[in-house]
Structure formats: structure tokens, C-alpha cells
Scaffold this motif. Structure first.
Motif, PDB file in Angstrom:
ATOM      1  N   ASP A  59       0.816  -1.218   0.000  1.00  0.00           N
ATOM      2  CA  ASP A  59       0.000   0.000   0.000  1.00  0.00           C
ATOM      3  C   ASP A  59       0.847   1.264   0.000  1.00  0.00           C
ATOM      4  O   ASP A  59       0.354   2.347  -0.322  1.00  0.00           O
ATOM      5  CB  ASP A  59      -0.936   0.007   1.209  1.00  0.00           C
ATOM      6  CG  ASP A  59      -2.048  -1.020   1.095  1.00  0.00           C
ATOM      7  OD1 ASP A  59      -2.317  -1.485  -0.030  1.00  0.00           O
ATOM      8  OD2 ASP A  59      -2.650  -1.366   2.137  1.00  0.00           O
ATOM      9  N   ALA A  60       2.120   1.135   0.365  1.00  0.00           N
ATOM     10  CA  ALA A  60       2.997   2.303   0.386  1.00  0.00           C
ATOM     11  C   ALA A  60       3.387   2.741  -1.019  1.00  0.00           C
ATOM     12  O   ALA A  60       3.841   3.877  -1.213  1.00  0.00           O
ATOM     13  CB  ALA A  60       4.255   1.991   1.197  1.00  0.00           C
ATOM     14  N   PHE A  61       3.203   1.870  -1.997  1.00  0.00           N
ATOM     15  CA  PHE A  61       3.549   2.192  -3.377  1.00  0.00           C
ATOM     16  C   PHE A  61       2.344   2.801  -4.095  1.00  0.00           C
ATOM     17  O   PHE A  61       1.193   2.507  -3.768  1.00  0.00           O
ATOM     18  CB  PHE A  61       4.006   0.942  -4.118  1.00  0.00           C
ATOM     19  CG  PHE A  61       5.298   0.370  -3.604  1.00  0.00           C
ATOM     20  CD1 PHE A  61       6.500   0.713  -4.197  1.00  0.00           C
ATOM     21  CD2 PHE A  61       5.312  -0.500  -2.527  1.00  0.00           C
ATOM     22  CE1 PHE A  61       7.698   0.184  -3.735  1.00  0.00           C
ATOM     23  CE2 PHE A  61       6.500  -1.030  -2.041  1.00  0.00           C
ATOM     24  CZ  PHE A  61       7.699  -0.679  -2.641  1.00  0.00           C
ATOM     25  N   ALA A  83       9.122  -1.619  12.355  1.00  0.00           N
ATOM     26  CA  ALA A  83       9.424  -0.255  11.895  1.00  0.00           C
ATOM     27  C   ALA A  83       9.052  -0.089  10.427  1.00  0.00           C
ATOM     28  O   ALA A  83       8.541   0.968  10.017  1.00  0.00           O
ATOM     29  CB  ALA A  83      10.899   0.054  12.104  1.00  0.00           C
ATOM     30  N   ILE A  84       9.276  -1.113   9.634  1.00  0.00           N
ATOM     31  CA  ILE A  84       8.933  -1.039   8.205  1.00  0.00           C
ATOM     32  C   ILE A  84       7.424  -0.929   8.035  1.00  0.00           C
ATOM     33  O   ILE A  84       6.934  -0.138   7.213  1.00  0.00           O
ATOM     34  CB  ILE A  84       9.477  -2.274   7.464  1.00  0.00           C
ATOM     35  CG1 ILE A  84      10.998  -2.234   7.428  1.00  0.00           C
ATOM     36  CG2 ILE A  84       8.920  -2.338   6.044  1.00  0.00           C
ATOM     37  CD1 ILE A  84      11.636  -3.459   6.820  1.00  0.00           C
ATOM     38  N   LEU A  85       6.671  -1.691   8.801  1.00  0.00           N
ATOM     39  CA  LEU A  85       5.210  -1.640   8.705  1.00  0.00           C
ATOM     40  C   LEU A  85       4.669  -0.285   9.146  1.00  0.00           C
ATOM     41  O   LEU A  85       3.716   0.236   8.553  1.00  0.00           O
ATOM     42  CB  LEU A  85       4.592  -2.764   9.535  1.00  0.00           C
ATOM     43  CG  LEU A  85       4.841  -4.188   9.006  1.00  0.00           C
ATOM     44  CD1 LEU A  85       4.314  -5.225   9.993  1.00  0.00           C
ATOM     45  CD2 LEU A  85       4.192  -4.374   7.645  1.00  0.00           C
ATOM     46  N   ARG A  86       5.278   0.301  10.175  1.00  0.00           N
ATOM     47  CA  ARG A  86       4.840   1.638  10.608  1.00  0.00           C
ATOM     48  C   ARG A  86       5.114   2.671   9.525  1.00  0.00           C
ATOM     49  O   ARG A  86       4.266   3.514   9.218  1.00  0.00           O
ATOM     50  CB  ARG A  86       5.545   2.034  11.912  1.00  0.00           C
ATOM     51  CG  ARG A  86       5.044   1.322  13.144  1.00  0.00           C
ATOM     52  CD  ARG A  86       5.511   2.029  14.400  1.00  0.00           C
ATOM     53  NE  ARG A  86       6.968   2.062  14.500  1.00  0.00           N
ATOM     54  CZ  ARG A  86       7.704   1.123  15.101  1.00  0.00           C
ATOM     55  NH1 ARG A  86       7.109   0.064  15.649  1.00  0.00           N
ATOM     56  NH2 ARG A  86       9.007   1.243  15.174  1.00  0.00           N
ATOM     57  N   GLU A  87       6.282   2.586   8.925  1.00  0.00           N
ATOM     58  CA  GLU A  87       6.613   3.537   7.862  1.00  0.00           C
ATOM     59  C   GLU A  87       5.724   3.323   6.640  1.00  0.00           C
ATOM     60  O   GLU A  87       5.353   4.278   5.951  1.00  0.00           O
ATOM     61  CB  GLU A  87       8.085   3.380   7.473  1.00  0.00           C
ATOM     62  CG  GLU A  87       8.561   4.315   6.382  1.00  0.00           C
ATOM     63  CD  GLU A  87       8.601   5.785   6.816  1.00  0.00           C
ATOM     64  OE1 GLU A  87       8.789   6.647   5.934  1.00  0.00           O
ATOM     65  OE2 GLU A  87       8.437   6.059   8.022  1.00  0.00           O
ATOM     66  N   ARG A  96      -0.588   6.688   3.648  1.00  0.00           N
ATOM     67  CA  ARG A  96      -1.407   7.881   3.896  1.00  0.00           C
ATOM     68  C   ARG A  96      -0.913   9.053   3.042  1.00  0.00           C
ATOM     69  O   ARG A  96      -1.710   9.810   2.476  1.00  0.00           O
ATOM     70  CB  ARG A  96      -1.355   8.246   5.380  1.00  0.00           C
ATOM     71  CG  ARG A  96      -2.368   9.325   5.768  1.00  0.00           C
ATOM     72  CD  ARG A  96      -2.185   9.719   7.219  1.00  0.00           C
ATOM     73  NE  ARG A  96      -2.374   8.587   8.093  1.00  0.00           N
ATOM     74  CZ  ARG A  96      -3.567   8.167   8.535  1.00  0.00           C
ATOM     75  NH1 ARG A  96      -4.664   8.808   8.160  1.00  0.00           N
ATOM     76  NH2 ARG A  96      -3.667   7.134   9.353  1.00  0.00           N
ATOM     77  N   LEU A  97       0.403   9.182   2.921  1.00  0.00           N
ATOM     78  CA  LEU A  97       0.970  10.272   2.132  1.00  0.00           C
ATOM     79  C   LEU A  97       0.630  10.103   0.653  1.00  0.00           C
ATOM     80  O   LEU A  97       0.302  11.081  -0.040  1.00  0.00           O
ATOM     81  CB  LEU A  97       2.486  10.312   2.331  1.00  0.00           C
ATOM     82  CG  LEU A  97       3.250  11.423   1.608  1.00  0.00           C
ATOM     83  CD1 LEU A  97       2.713  12.796   2.014  1.00  0.00           C
ATOM     84  CD2 LEU A  97       4.739  11.326   1.925  1.00  0.00           C
TER      85      LEU A  97
END
Length: 374
Positions: free
Chosen positions: A244-246, A272-276, A282-283
Motif C-alpha cells: 500500500d505504500a507504493f 518499523a517497516i510496517l509503521r513507515e 497515507r501520504l
């Protein structure tokens, strides 16, 4: 050839000059390639009295020669030297796409298929047949596509947009699921619009469905490097929360994504990777809503890989953009004493949008564990 077989072929072929097959449906066209009968030798003119007695003999000779030619043609078809190919003209609404194909049908669009659509229109129809197999027990469909998903989508789109009479041209084959998977995979390897992630997840499913989770066997059947296939399967294991970050799953390519997949498997780095990834997702959503360009995959991967080290160093300031990529809100600090935000002038956005960005910043800090303490 035995006499009984010869008699059977003679009765079957009768006096037809070519091999004919009946269509299974009004829309079906069947073609058979056969060997031509051997040419007859030229005969010299005969005296008039001998013609009447010679004609029956010549007729029998012609029939025998033609029969031998037909028998030879059938034998070549039976041995595989000549192959009969059946093509159908189908209503694409009666054809479904096989679930074992790597290509994501729902991600196809008129833009991604534009070149193919233009080609079909210019040539007056589909020239290269798709590969389908029959469907049993489904009242809604008669066939399913093994290879030719884009052709099916394009014909369906054209039928809805000014070309209702176009037919979906397909070749019918009899294949089990494993053979169908190999055929579809061969076609997809040559397609640039099938992403590495789509293929990776397709391989992961096929490994379980067709090869009993035996990686070596699968690599041998597909003629692939075992090491390369292992990397593909590792990328296939990336969780949806990271994807989803992509901006798009198509951005996930094998070479840069493999180190990320390895890092996600590390229990100490994974949280930490999942939090980022949540922050980046969201961004990305905010950028889409604002009409701004998405973060490129290279930046997303770099930030995800750096996330485990962020907690060890000084936290990275969060930045939120307004119009034209101008900074609107930035997080200056976040610690036990509180959170410091900076609202930048000249961001080109309304006050309500600015308030929304402030709220998003606070939510992102909460997800990172750096939010306001209650």
C-alpha cells in the motif's frame, strides 16, 4: 492398409474432394491442413473404339489414387505431422478469464490496451487468436481464456463502444491446469505490462496448486533458474500493508523489492517497516487527492529500508505538501514535551485543507509512537 480400413475410409470420404468437418456452433470455423493428392500422369490420346472400354478403368484408377492421397493426409494428421486447428468466433461475454493467469484483468484499461484496440479496429477484427479451453458446469460461461487476456478485454471494450458485432477469436485446446499455467506463463514473460509482483504472486500460487510446494520441480518444468524463482517467491510474500505504500503494485519490481522482502522477514526490522508503510500509504493517498505526483518507488523503498534505523537516530521530520508540491505542514519535533508543527505560508491551499494536513500529521505521529502523550 487393411481392406476393412480401406473400405471404411472409402465410405467415410465417399466422393468428396476435401475433408470436411461440421461446425459445433454457428460461429465456429474449422480449418484442416492436409496433403494434396498425388498428381495424375498425363495419358496419350486413345483410338475412338477403345475409349468406352478404357474409361471405367481410368475412373477406378483416379478414385484409387485420390483415395490413397486422402488416406495419406489422414495419416499425417493422426501422427501429428499435420495439425488440425479449430478457431471459434465467440461472444466475449460467454468467456471468462482463467484464475490461474498472472495478468490482473481488473487493472486493464483503454489506455493500457490502446495500441491493441487501434490495431483491431484498423484490421477489421482480431487477427491473432487467443487460447481457450471449455468450461464445464458453469451456466454463465462456455470457455475460459488461458492466453489472450488483453485481447479478450479489448474486444469486450470495443463491443461496448461502437463495435457491437466484433467477435472474440479463439483457438480451443485441451489442457490440464499445470499445462495451462505453463502456457500462460510463457505468453506473460514477453509482456512488459505484466508486473513482477503479478508474476511473483502467480508463481507462489502455482507452486502450491501444481507442484506440491517443490521449488526444484517447478523451476525445471518452467525452464527457470531456481535462484531467480526463489527471489520471485520471496517478493510474492510482501504483505499488503507494505504494498500500500507504493503508488501502484506495478511499481514493485524484482531487483529493488527483493532486499525489502528480506528486511520484512527480519522480526526486529519488520515493525518499523510496517509503521513507515502506513505513513507512506497515507501520504500517497493525500497526494492523489491533491492531484500531486505520487512518490516514486525508489523513494518508497529507500524510506522503508531506512525505517528500522530511524529509531536509533534522530527522527525524520514529516512533511506534508500543498499544491504544486509546495510544503504546507512540517513536523519540527515530537518528544515527551510535545509536538511542534510548522504551517508554511504560500502553500496555495484552503484553511480547511491545512487543518486536515495537521490532523494527518498528528495521526501519523501516533502510528509511529511519537504522538502526544495522554
Amino acid at each position: 492398409m487393411a481392406r476393412k480400413q480401406s473400405d471404411y475410409l472409402a465410405a467415410l470420404l465417399a466422393d468428396e474432394a476435401t475433408i470436411e468437418t461440421k461446425s459445433a456452433a454457428p460461429e465456429m470455423a474449422t480449418t484442416v491442413e492436409t496433403a494434396a493428392p498425388a498428381p495424375l500422369a498425363a495419358t496419350s490420346p486413345m483410338p475412338e473404339p477403345l475409349v468406352e472400354t478404357a474409361l471405367p478403368h481410368r475412373s477406378e484408377r483416379l478414385r484409387g489414387t485420390t483415395l490413397l492421397g486422402r488416406e495419406s493426409a489422414l495419416a499425417r494428421v493422426a501422427t501429428g505431422e499435420v495439425r488440425q486447428v479449430t478457431q471459434l468466433l465467440l461472444d466475449p461475454a460467454r468467456v471468462r478469464v482463467w484464475a490461474g493467469n498472472a495478468r490482473s484483468y481488473e487493472h486493464l484499461s483503454a489506455e493500457s490496451c490502446q495500441e491493441l484496440i487501434d490495431s483491431i479496429v484498423a484490421e477489421g477484427g482480431q487477427k491473432v487468436p487467443a487460447v481457450v479451453r471449455r468450461v464445464e458446469g458453469d451456466p454463465d460461461y462456455d470457455y475460459e481464456v488461458i492466453a489472450g487476456t488483453r485481447r479478450h478485454w479489448s474486444i469486450s471494450w470495443l463491443r461496448r463502444n461502437s463495435y457491437p458485432d466484433l467477435k472474440f477469436v479463439a483457438q480451443v485446446v485441451q489442457l490440464d491446469d499445470e499445462a495451462a499455467f505453463r502456457l500462460a506463463d510463457l505468453e506473460n514473460r514477453a509482456r512488459k505490462d505484466v508486473s513482477d509482483l503479478e508474476r511473483a504472486r502467480n508463481y507462489a500460487q502455482a507452486l502450491k496448486d501444481h507442484y506440491g510446494n517443490h521449488l526444484t520441480r517447478m523451476a525445471e518444468r518452467l525452464k527457470l533458474s531456481k535462484g531467480w524463482l526463489s527471489k520471485m517467491l520471496k517478493v510474492a510474500g510482501l504483505p499488503d500493508a507494505v504494498l500500500d505504500a507504493f503508488a501502484s503494485p506495478a511499481d514493485v519490481q524484482l531487483k529493488p523489492a527483493y532486499p525489502l522482502a528480506q528486511a520484512v522477514d527480519d522480526r526486529t526490522a519488520s515493525p518499523a517497516i510496517l509503521r513507515e508503510a502506513k505513513v507512506l500509504a497515507r501520504l500517497q493517498d493525500e497526494r492523489r487527492k491533491a492531484g500531486d505526483p505520487a512518490l516514486p518507488a525508489s523513494e518508497v523503498i529507500a524510506r522503508l529500508l531506512a525505517a528500522p534505523k530511524v529509531g536509533e537516530a534522530k527522527p525524520r521530520p514529516l512533511v506534508y505538501h500543498g499544491r504544486d508540491g509546495r510544503v504546507a505542514v512540517s513536523v519540527q519535533s515530537a518528544n515527551r514535551q510535545g509536538v511542534t508543527l510548522r504551517l508554511h505560508a504560500g502553500a496555495g491551499i484552503e484553511r480547511e485543507r491545512m487543518i486536515e494536513l495537521v490532523r494527518n500529521a498528528l495521526l501519523n505521529l501516533d502510528e509511529e509512537g511519537r504522538g502526544l502523550q495522554r
